[in-house]
Motif scaffolding. Structure first.
Motif: not given
Length: 259
Positions: A1-20
């Motif tokens: 399964m795959l689900a993709i949501f617009n960042k304007g609709l859902v803000a992913p947790p900031q900690e998921l963002n890797s600086p790399a």
């Protein structure tokens, strides 16, 4: 399964963002690329739906049929749900909610969500704790613009999430898809937890404890998206609420945010 949501609709947790993610050779992919890659691996039986510029959902029926872990897709009153796994007590839940005998797991999740959204007779964590089995699901309420996702605590079903190109939230049961889509900005979806687009991430097994992000380093020594664990030393202090305000009211660290 795959689900993709617009960042304007859902803000992913900031900690998921890797600086790399912005520095490695393989960059995060935009939603259309991720969907194309996912479908190319399952070209004969993949089903997908695009909901405006808000979301992309893709589903693969189980093979062989009636395997141990089901995959079920359902749409009802502009609410869509992809369910993976199995509920051992589905029959009793159907009776409890007064649903028809033909209700499958995805249909039940939609009905349980609508009950929480419209009437809120139980806390969301209690509804999920009443679901006996191995499961993971992603639900999208197109009218409310709400995403609701959860994963059982027994590790019987795997689910991953991350931040793809353009900052979109990506959720999938395929680690390969998540890696290709999100570069280093991904992590396993935490077991025994639920995520609501307005209330954030919370443990339904330990609803009175906050969640904490744990830094994660891969085998190359690169910082990846964080794992999330229950913080046993941190408690949520929230006043009990009744009525329709109770559904999402105590989600998100007692902030009172609700859908």
């Amino acid at each position: 399964m795959l689900a993709i949501f617009n960042k304007g609709l859902v803000a992913p947790p900031q900690e998921l963002n890797s600086p790399a993610s912005g520095k490695v050779s393989v960059k995060p992919k935009v939603p259309e690329e991720t969907l194309k890659d996912f479908q190319s691996c399952h070209s004969t039986n993949a089903f997908s739906i695009s909901i405006g510029d808000a979301a992309l959902l893709s589903y693969i029926p189980p093979s062989p049929p009636h395997s141990t872990h089901e995959r079920v897709f359902c749409g009802l009153d502009e609410i869509y749900c992809i369910f993976m796994g199995r509920l051992n007590n589905l029959c009793s839940l159907i009776r409890q909610y007064g649903l028809s005998k033909g209700t499958n797991e995805a249909m039940f999740v939609i009905e349980a969500y609508r009950t929480l959204r419209d009437r809120g007779p139980y806390p969301a964590d209690q509804v999920l704790k009443d679901m006996d089995g191995s499961f993971g699901f992603v639900l999208f309420d197109t009218k409310a613009g709400t995403v609701f996702s959860a994963l059982s605590g027994d590790e019987g079903v795997k689910m991953y999430w991350g931040v793809g190109g353009d900052g979109w939230l990506v959720i999938s049961d395929s680690l390969e898809v998540i890696k290709a889509s999100c570069a280093k900005s991904f992590a396993p979806f935490p077991t025994g937890c639920m995520f609501h687009s307005e209330g954030g991430l919370k443990s339904f097994e330990h609803p009175m404890n906050k969640m904490k992000a744990m830094p994660r380093i891969d085998s190359e020594g690169v910082m990846c998206g964080a794992n999330f664990k229950v913080d046993a030393c941190s408690r949520i202090h929230a006043m009990p609420r009744v009525g329709s305000e109770a559904n999402w009211a105590v989600w998100g660290g007692g902030s009172g945010s609700h859908a």
